[in-house]
Design a protein around this motif. Sequence first.
Motif, PDB file in Angstrom:
ATOM      1  N   ASP A 163       0.826  -1.214   0.000  1.00  0.00           N
ATOM      2  CA  ASP A 163       0.000   0.000   0.000  1.00  0.00           C
ATOM      3  C   ASP A 163       0.856   1.258   0.000  1.00  0.00           C
ATOM      4  OD1 ASP A 163      -2.344  -1.492  -0.049  1.00  0.00           O
ATOM      5  OD2 ASP A 163      -2.579  -1.462   2.136  1.00  0.00           O
ATOM      6  N   ALA A 164       1.912   1.255   0.788  1.00  0.00           N
ATOM      7  CA  ALA A 164       2.803   2.427   0.828  1.00  0.00           C
ATOM      8  C   ALA A 164       3.459   2.643  -0.535  1.00  0.00           C
ATOM      9  CB  ALA A 164       3.853   2.261   1.917  1.00  0.00           C
ATOM     10  N   SER A 165       3.863   1.560  -1.179  1.00  0.00           N
ATOM     11  CA  SER A 165       4.499   1.709  -2.495  1.00  0.00           C
ATOM     12  C   SER A 165       3.491   2.202  -3.530  1.00  0.00           C
ATOM     13  CB  SER A 165       5.150   0.402  -2.945  1.00  0.00           C
ATOM     14  OG  SER A 165       4.190  -0.593  -3.180  1.00  0.00           O
ATOM     15  N   HIS A 166       2.248   1.750  -3.436  1.00  0.00           N
ATOM     16  CA  HIS A 166       1.219   2.233  -4.364  1.00  0.00           C
ATOM     17  C   HIS A 166       1.001   3.739  -4.199  1.00  0.00           C
ATOM     18  CE1 HIS A 166      -0.788  -1.950  -5.021  1.00  0.00           C
ATOM     19  NE2 HIS A 166       0.366  -1.832  -5.647  1.00  0.00           N
ATOM     20  N   ARG A 167       0.999   4.221  -2.967  1.00  0.00           N
ATOM     21  CA  ARG A 167       0.824   5.662  -2.732  1.00  0.00           C
ATOM     22  C   ARG A 167       1.974   6.459  -3.363  1.00  0.00           C
ATOM     23  NH1 ARG A 167      -1.167   3.604   2.090  1.00  0.00           N
ATOM     24  NH2 ARG A 167       0.828   3.819   3.163  1.00  0.00           N
ATOM     25  N   VAL A 168       3.194   5.960  -3.219  1.00  0.00           N
ATOM     26  CA  VAL A 168       4.355   6.637  -3.786  1.00  0.00           C
ATOM     27  C   VAL A 168       4.280   6.642  -5.309  1.00  0.00           C
ATOM     28  CG1 VAL A 168       6.868   6.491  -4.081  1.00  0.00           C
ATOM     29  CG2 VAL A 168       5.859   6.218  -1.815  1.00  0.00           C
ATOM     30  N   VAL A 169       3.943   5.510  -5.885  1.00  0.00           N
ATOM     31  CA  VAL A 169       3.838   5.417  -7.348  1.00  0.00           C
ATOM     32  C   VAL A 169       2.740   6.340  -7.859  1.00  0.00           C
ATOM     33  CG1 VAL A 169       3.215   3.883  -9.262  1.00  0.00           C
ATOM     34  CG2 VAL A 169       4.826   3.112  -7.511  1.00  0.00           C
ATOM     35  N   LEU A 170       1.587   6.343  -7.210  1.00  0.00           N
ATOM     36  CA  LEU A 170       0.485   7.214  -7.635  1.00  0.00           C
ATOM     37  C   LEU A 170       0.905   8.680  -7.583  1.00  0.00           C
ATOM     38  CD1 LEU A 170      -2.404   7.700  -8.545  1.00  0.00           C
ATOM     39  CD2 LEU A 170      -3.092   7.598  -6.139  1.00  0.00           C
ATOM     40  N   ARG A 171       1.528   9.087  -6.479  1.00  0.00           N
ATOM     41  CA  ARG A 171       1.987  10.482  -6.358  1.00  0.00           C
ATOM     42  C   ARG A 171       2.924  10.834  -7.509  1.00  0.00           C
ATOM     43  NH1 ARG A 171       5.707  11.168  -1.536  1.00  0.00           N
ATOM     44  NH2 ARG A 171       7.068  10.128  -3.003  1.00  0.00           N
ATOM     45  N   ASN A 172       3.853   9.942  -7.822  1.00  0.00           N
ATOM     46  CA  ASN A 172       4.812  10.224  -8.892  1.00  0.00           C
ATOM     47  C   ASN A 172       4.156  10.264 -10.263  1.00  0.00           C
ATOM     48  OD1 ASN A 172       6.934  10.458  -7.094  1.00  0.00           O
ATOM     49  ND2 ASN A 172       7.515   8.315  -7.262  1.00  0.00           N
ATOM     50  N   LEU A 173       3.215   9.363 -10.509  1.00  0.00           N
ATOM     51  CA  LEU A 173       2.507   9.377 -11.790  1.00  0.00           C
ATOM     52  C   LEU A 173       1.671  10.640 -11.954  1.00  0.00           C
ATOM     53  CD1 LEU A 173       1.392   5.646 -12.036  1.00  0.00           C
ATOM     54  CD2 LEU A 173       3.131   6.790 -13.419  1.00  0.00           C
ATOM     55  N   LEU A 174       0.990  11.043 -10.890  1.00  0.00           N
ATOM     56  CA  LEU A 174       0.207  12.284 -10.948  1.00  0.00           C
ATOM     57  C   LEU A 174       1.109  13.470 -11.237  1.00  0.00           C
ATOM     58  CD1 LEU A 174      -2.204  11.741  -7.927  1.00  0.00           C
ATOM     59  CD2 LEU A 174      -2.830  11.792 -10.341  1.00  0.00           C
ATOM     60  N   GLN A 175       2.237  13.556 -10.547  1.00  0.00           N
ATOM     61  CA  GLN A 175       3.148  14.676 -10.754  1.00  0.00           C
ATOM     62  C   GLN A 175       3.722  14.679 -12.167  1.00  0.00           C
ATOM     63  OE1 GLN A 175       5.969  14.557  -7.517  1.00  0.00           O
ATOM     64  NE2 GLN A 175       4.555  15.606  -6.144  1.00  0.00           N
ATOM     65  N   ARG A 176       3.966  13.505 -12.717  1.00  0.00           N
ATOM     66  CA  ARG A 176       4.482  13.424 -14.085  1.00  0.00           C
ATOM     67  C   ARG A 176       3.502  14.057 -15.066  1.00  0.00           C
ATOM     68  NH1 ARG A 176       5.701   7.645 -16.426  1.00  0.00           N
ATOM     69  NH2 ARG A 176       7.179   7.670 -14.716  1.00  0.00           N
ATOM     70  N   GLU A 177       2.216  13.946 -14.757  1.00  0.00           N
ATOM     71  CA  GLU A 177       1.176  14.518 -15.610  1.00  0.00           C
ATOM     72  C   GLU A 177       0.804  15.943 -15.210  1.00  0.00           C
ATOM     73  OE1 GLU A 177       0.162  13.091 -18.406  1.00  0.00           O
ATOM     74  OE2 GLU A 177       1.602  11.487 -17.949  1.00  0.00           O
ATOM     75  N   GLY A 178       1.487  16.490 -14.207  1.00  0.00           N
ATOM     76  CA  GLY A 178       1.261  17.879 -13.826  1.00  0.00           C
ATOM     77  C   GLY A 178       0.251  18.098 -12.719  1.00  0.00           C
ATOM     78  N   TYR A 179      -0.102  17.045 -11.998  1.00  0.00           N
ATOM     79  CA  TYR A 179      -1.086  17.163 -10.924  1.00  0.00           C
ATOM     80  C   TYR A 179      -0.437  16.890  -9.571  1.00  0.00           C
ATOM     81  CZ  TYR A 179      -4.406  16.796 -14.753  1.00  0.00           C
ATOM     82  OH  TYR A 179      -5.106  17.011 -15.913  1.00  0.00           O
ATOM     83  N   ASP A 180      -0.898  17.613  -8.555  1.00  0.00           N
ATOM     84  CA  ASP A 180      -0.406  17.378  -7.200  1.00  0.00           C
ATOM     85  C   ASP A 180      -1.177  16.279  -6.480  1.00  0.00           C
ATOM     86  OD1 ASP A 180       1.573  19.328  -7.331  1.00  0.00           O
ATOM     87  OD2 ASP A 180       0.193  20.910  -6.718  1.00  0.00           O
ATOM     88  N   SER A 181      -2.416  16.035  -6.931  1.00  0.00           N
ATOM     89  CA  SER A 181      -3.258  15.071  -6.226  1.00  0.00           C
ATOM     90  C   SER A 181      -4.430  14.664  -7.109  1.00  0.00           C
ATOM     91  CB  SER A 181      -3.812  15.703  -4.946  1.00  0.00           C
ATOM     92  OG  SER A 181      -4.683  16.784  -5.283  1.00  0.00           O
ATOM     93  N   ILE A 182      -5.141  13.648  -6.668  1.00  0.00           N
ATOM     94  CA  ILE A 182      -6.361  13.248  -7.366  1.00  0.00           C
ATOM     95  C   ILE A 182      -7.395  14.368  -7.271  1.00  0.00           C
ATOM     96  CG2 ILE A 182      -8.311  11.637  -7.286  1.00  0.00           C
ATOM     97  CD1 ILE A 182      -6.309   9.444  -6.576  1.00  0.00           C
ATOM     98  N   ALA A 183      -7.400  15.089  -6.166  1.00  0.00           N
ATOM     99  CA  ALA A 183      -8.332  16.209  -6.015  1.00  0.00           C
ATOM    100  C   ALA A 183      -8.108  17.267  -7.097  1.00  0.00           C
ATOM    101  CB  ALA A 183      -8.200  16.832  -4.624  1.00  0.00           C
ATOM    102  N   ALA A 184      -6.861  17.463  -7.490  1.00  0.00           N
ATOM    103  CA  ALA A 184      -6.562  18.434  -8.544  1.00  0.00           C
ATOM    104  C   ALA A 184      -7.163  17.991  -9.879  1.00  0.00           C
ATOM    105  CB  ALA A 184      -5.055  18.629  -8.678  1.00  0.00           C
ATOM    106  N   ILE A 185      -7.137  16.696 -10.143  1.00  0.00           N
ATOM    107  CA  ILE A 185      -7.754  16.169 -11.369  1.00  0.00           C
ATOM    108  C   ILE A 185      -9.264  16.372 -11.311  1.00  0.00           C
ATOM    109  CG2 ILE A 185      -8.212  14.082 -12.714  1.00  0.00           C
ATOM    110  CD1 ILE A 185      -5.484  13.048 -11.728  1.00  0.00           C
ATOM    111  N   ARG A 186      -9.852  16.074 -10.155  1.00  0.00           N
ATOM    112  CA  ARG A 186     -11.300  16.250  -9.979  1.00  0.00           C
ATOM    113  C   ARG A 186     -11.688  17.711 -10.177  1.00  0.00           C
ATOM    114  NH1 ARG A 186     -12.283  16.160  -4.443  1.00  0.00           N
ATOM    115  NH2 ARG A 186     -12.096  18.370  -4.717  1.00  0.00           N
ATOM    116  N   ASP A 187     -10.929  18.615  -9.574  1.00  0.00           N
ATOM    117  CA  ASP A 187     -11.231  20.042  -9.685  1.00  0.00           C
ATOM    118  C   ASP A 187     -11.139  20.518 -11.136  1.00  0.00           C
ATOM    119  OD1 ASP A 187     -11.580  20.040  -6.951  1.00  0.00           O
ATOM    120  OD2 ASP A 187      -9.637  20.994  -6.522  1.00  0.00           O
TER     121      ASP A 187
END
Length: 125
Positions: free
Chosen positions: A44-68
């Motif tokens: 679970d911890a590794s998934h959180r790290v990977v998700l954060r990095n993938l979001l940042q690669r696409e220019g987002y800080d969080s899933i909330a930023a995508i939703r907004d």
Amino acid sequence: LVGPRRVEVHRPNEPKQTVHPGEDLVAPGILRNPVPVEALYDRDASHRVVLRNLLQREGYDSIAAIRDEGIAQGIAGDILALLEDRGLAIGTAVRERIAAGRDSAELRRWLLRAARVSEAQQIFD
């Protein structure tokens, strides 16, 4: 591989550093974000790290930023649809300003004004 979980960090010309669970691995200039030691063995911890990095690669800080961003795009589309349905001419400048809007509260104000104005440009007044 015995004893408590830990990571030994070896750097040229520096003493060995031991990093434990609850601490982060950092490598300025190599890693953009710190990596929690737990991410090396906890799924679970590794998934959180990977998700954060993938979001940042696409220019987002969080899933909330995508939703907004999605909400803002939806409201912008509604504004344009309402103005078009009312038969109002929408110039390029108005269309671009609406499409560039990111503040949901402001876009909602524009949407409400779009129902009342006699010219599209007036939604910004």
